[in-house]
Write an enzyme that holds these catalytic residues in place. Structure first.
Site, mmCIF file in Angstrom:
data_model
loop_
_atom_site.group_PDB
_atom_site.id
_atom_site.type_symbol
_atom_site.label_atom_id
_atom_site.label_comp_id
_atom_site.label_asym_id
_atom_site.label_seq_id
_atom_site.Cartn_x
_atom_site.Cartn_y
_atom_site.Cartn_z
ATOM 1 N N ASP A 1 0.996 -1.586 0.352
ATOM 2 C CA ASP A 1 -0.475 0.230 -0.091
ATOM 3 C C ASP A 1 0.912 1.214 0.093
ATOM 4 O OD1 ASP A 1 -2.157 1.735 0.457
ATOM 5 O OD2 ASP A 1 -3.284 0.523 1.386
HETATM 6 C C1 BGC Z 1 -4.997 3.514 0.136
HETATM 7 C C2 BGC Z 1 -4.671 1.706 -1.258
HETATM 8 C C3 BGC Z 1 -4.965 3.207 -2.445
HETATM 9 C C4 BGC Z 1 -3.537 3.375 -2.652
HETATM 10 C C5 BGC Z 1 -2.979 4.481 -4.015
HETATM 11 C C6 BGC Z 1 -3.379 4.278 -0.577
HETATM 12 O O1 BGC Z 1 -3.796 5.395 0.242
HETATM 13 O O2 BGC Z 1 -4.896 2.629 1.306
HETATM 14 O O3 BGC Z 1 -6.269 1.685 -1.004
HETATM 15 O O4 BGC Z 1 -5.101 2.071 -3.492
HETATM 16 O O5 BGC Z 1 -3.270 4.724 -1.697
HETATM 17 O O6 BGC Z 1 -3.912 5.600 -4.252
#
Ligand code: BGC
Length: 760
Positions: A294
């Site tokens: 993540d």
């Molecule tokens: C989120 C993810 C997301 C990623 C990319 C993160 O902050 O937890 O779910 O896919 O950002 O935008």
């Protein structure tokens, strides 16, 4: 696949064409020919180029803490030298084509980039938020919305969505509850598989399918206190029985990527968990795709306090099986040195690179790296009227009718006066919800617009907001916020309501009140809106409350005083039309809650499939209860009304005892006892009475949608096998244990017919 709605036919051709109706993504991710091509690439790649494949950066647009600008300036050069394998947030046929050119025409080995984006509930055409869609209990519908999102995103050069989010969420305080399918592992697993089929079809190389990503692996929804990013401490029992089933279903449906999670579980951050990533996912489940971290979750191993610096964080993450580093730069900075010094086994890097390349091959990027970036297709796909038609249909199916005393709904369309009130009544922003793909600035159809379009000039429609919304502009995240003070609009709203035939009042949550980093300790309606509702209700009893929200809300006394309540979530671009379809009876609602609605925030986490405890009660005292609030929810999981009524009778089992290989047929008669044709979601639950570990008081194990004309009755049948009775036992195995079971069928998790059987 049975097509119920004729409107749908053309749209379902879209589904069928991509093979989304078929139960499994076609074939394994690996094949000998591709593996050979990967071998040959790996032989030619330098260590630096290999690590480059594991590095993902965002374009200037950020969905997390600000990126490093110097890095953006150097981005193009780094792509040309093979130091970046993926980008997120680059969108549009032209931008993706130009960026791709840097990789395939500039870099030594011409390895294409993979472009990712959060396509959560639509790319350009905004669909209902995922929690709302789960309320449809309709997997064709769920797959269709993912399918259309894929068609649009793929045409705009996107190869990969960071969806579906399959986190089980039992705590309404957690803002990201809006992104998933709610509290139930069975429904969650069905939805996870349907979304994967919708995004990926059965041919990832087709120009209108995209790679999906099951996230956030794992247990992110179990943050203590519902506070986003907070500590998680679930046992392996809860992990295997509750958290993992939707991930496993996504994996079985052929999802080609996973995203790990920000949280720790019992002292080990998910990003550094070899148990989750290597033992379970890549080991037990045989997952052959890749795991992306993540946003910055590898770098955050330092803040978690399990790594003393970025170098250590990179070593922990790659060792644990995190293949691609989203945004934290630590693979970029340290992996080459770690491998050269022998601190990281080079074979781990080769394996991670192989996984990334597999997905790129499967997407067809090595055959034609520009295949997804097509201006003409982009123009056509993003303007296809069938997509809006589908968004309206999906939105209607997502609406849940919570109350309809005295049959106030549906409203008539001829004559009379309607007062449309509330800060969300004419808001074109809120229905789009959080995570907007590329629909950020497109207005949704407001409730007021939907009502006006439905009634034409036959009904006099008066509008008075009553309370205000303030517009706050934060660049891309254009958004609105409730004004909690200004009551100057009350008198006009009360006057508009006074002699109206009915009042439609829209309140709830604004779009960005739920979603990432939007946890709340208070999940009640805004006090100013409750006051507005009370004052309006005092002059006109015929109030229809339309709730727009991304999480279960506490609505207090309103649940008993207002005659009609419609749960309209954040329904996407066509929200206003869809709600009007329901309000005026052009569509008979059939949605059911995918999550329990509490009476009080203090009940959270609240979920129907709880354990009995040693002191279930009720008794005089010393049992598991609150002294100031019932244990029961206000609205249970699976609950939702219709404009007609249904009765269940004649629950029968084909036998009283089954063996491990037998099938039990459970039949029940569902009758439409009202005046209109309607669709009911019949639900089957089981209870395992005695286990080697404690078992939930009820577990959903099947559901079926049945359409019935007034007076019509149909016998419907469910099949239960020992597979449906299996769970993670005290022996550490996924299996059914012999013994007595209860089986229940009915229209929600609380109102059920019961029968009993035994597993030998
Ligand atoms: C989120 C993810 C997301 C990623 C990319 C993160 O902050 O937890 O779910 O896919 O950002 O935008």
């Amino acid at each position: 696949m049975k097509i119920r709605n004729p409107l749908y036919r053309r749209l379902f051709l879209l589904l069928a064409a991509a093979g989304c109706a078929s139960p499994l993504f076609g074939g394994a991710l690996t094949n000998p020919e591709t593996e050979k091509r990967i071998d040959s690439l790996l032989e030619r790649m330098t260590l630096q180029e290999k690590v480059g494949q594991l590095v993902q950066y965002s374009d200037v647009f950020n969905t997390g803490p600000a990126a490093d600008n110097d890095r953006n300036r150097r981005r193009n050069e780094r792509i040309r030298t093979g130091q970046i394998g993926s980008l997120l947030n680059v969108t549009g046929a032209q931008a993706t084509r130009e960026t791709q050119k840097l990789a395939v025409e500039g870099s030594r080995l011409r390895i294409p980039l993979i472009f990712g984006l959060d396509v959560i509930h639509g790319y350009k055409t905004s669909f209902p938020i995922p929690l709302a869609e789960a309320a449809s209990f309709d997997m064709e519908t769920v797959a269709l919305s993912a399918r259309i999102a894929a068609i649009e995103a793929a045409a705009a050069g996107i190869h990969w969505t960071f969806a579906p989010m399959v986190d089980i969420a039992r705590d309404a305080r957690w803002g990201r509850i809006m992104e998933g399918a709610g509290e139930d592992p069975y429904l969650g697993a069905q939805v996870a598989a349907a979304r994967v089929r919708g995004f990926q079809g059965n041919d990832l190389a087709a120009v209108d399918t995209i790679a999906a990503c099951a996230k956030h692996y794992a247990a992110y929804g179990f943050a203590e206190g519902g506070r986003d990013y907070n500590t998680v401490d679930v046992s392996e029992h809860t992990l295997r029985n509750v958290v993992l089933p939707p991930f496993k279903a996504a994996s079985e449906a052929g999802v080609v990527t996973f995203m790990n999670a920000f949280n720790e579980i019992g002292g080990v951050p998910a990003t550094a968990s070899a148990f989750l990533q290597r033992t379970i996912l890549k080991g037990e489940w045989g997952f052959e795709g890749f795991i992306v971290s993540d946003w910055n979750s590898i770098g955050e191993l330092v803040q978690h306090g399990v790594a003393k610096d970025g170098r250590e964080a990179a070593r922990l993450a790659i060792t644990a099986g995190s293949d691609m580093d989203m945004e934290s730069s630590v693979y970029d900075r340290h992996l080459v040195e770690l491998a050269e010094s022998g601190a990281v086994d080079k074979r781990l890097i080769d394996d991670a690179v192989r996984r990334v390349l597999r997905v790129k091959f499967r997407l067809g990027l090595f055959d034609d790296p520009y295949r997804y970036s097509n201006d003409e297709r982009e123009r056509r796909a993003l303007a296809d009227p069938a997509h809006s038609e589908a968004a309206r249909e999906v939105a209607r199916q997502s609406i849940v009718l919570l109350r309809n005393e005295g049959g106030l709904l549906p409203l008539g369309k001829t004559g009379g006066i309607l007062a449309v009130i509330g800060p969300l009544a004419d808001d074109t922003d809120t229905p789009k919800g959080n995570w907007r793909g590329r629909a950020a600035t497109d207005p949704a159809v407001s409730l007021l617009e939907g009502i006006r379009a439905a009634v034409g000039s036959d009904v006099k429609v008066r509008h008075a907001a009553g309370a205000r919304l303030d517009v706050i502009d934060r660049g891309f995240f254009r958004q609105v916020r409730f004004d909690e003070e200004d009551r100057s609009g009350f008198p006009a709203a009360i006057e508009a309501a006074r002699d109206a035939d009915a009042v439609i009042l829209a309140i709830g949550e604004t779009a960005f009140q739920t979603g990432e980093a939007q946890s709340q300790v208070e999940i009640s309606l805004q006090p100013i809106h409750v006051d507005l509702l009370r004052e309006v209700h005092a002059v006109n009893r015929n109030v229809v409350l339309v709730l727009m929200n991304g999480r279960p809300l506490v609505i207090g006394e309103i649940a008993e005083t207002v005659p009609a309540i419609v749960e309209a979530w954040h329904l996407g671009a066509q929200a206003g039309h869809a709600i009007a379809d329901v309000l005026f009876g052009d569509y008979n609602p059939s949605g059911k809650l995918p999550v329990s609605f509490p009476r009080h925030v203090g009940q959270e986490p609240l979920y129907y499939n709880a354990k009995n405890t040693g002191r279930p009660g009720p008794q005089e005292s010393f049992y598991s209860y609150y002294t100031d609030c019932p244990n029961t929810p206000l609205y249970p999981f699976g609950f939702g009304l219709s404009y007609t009524t249904f009765e269940y009778s004649d629950l029968k089992l084909s036998r009283q005892e089954i063996g491990p290989d037998d099938e039990l047929r459970v039949t029940v008669t569902v009758a439409n006892t009202g005046q209109r044709t309607g669709v009911e979601v019949a639900q089957l639950y089981i209870r395992d009475l005695v286990g080697s570990v404690t078992r939930p008081v009820k577990e959903l194990k099947g559901f079926q949608k049945v359409e019935l004309a007034p007076g019509e009755a149909k016998a419907i049948a469910f099949t239960v096998t020992s597979k449906d009775l299996a769970f993670y036992t005290a022996a550490g195995r996924w299996e059914a244990e012999p013994g007595a079971f209860d089986v229940y069928v009915g229209g929600n998790s609380d109102d059920l017919q019961k029968a009993e059987f035994t597993l030998r």
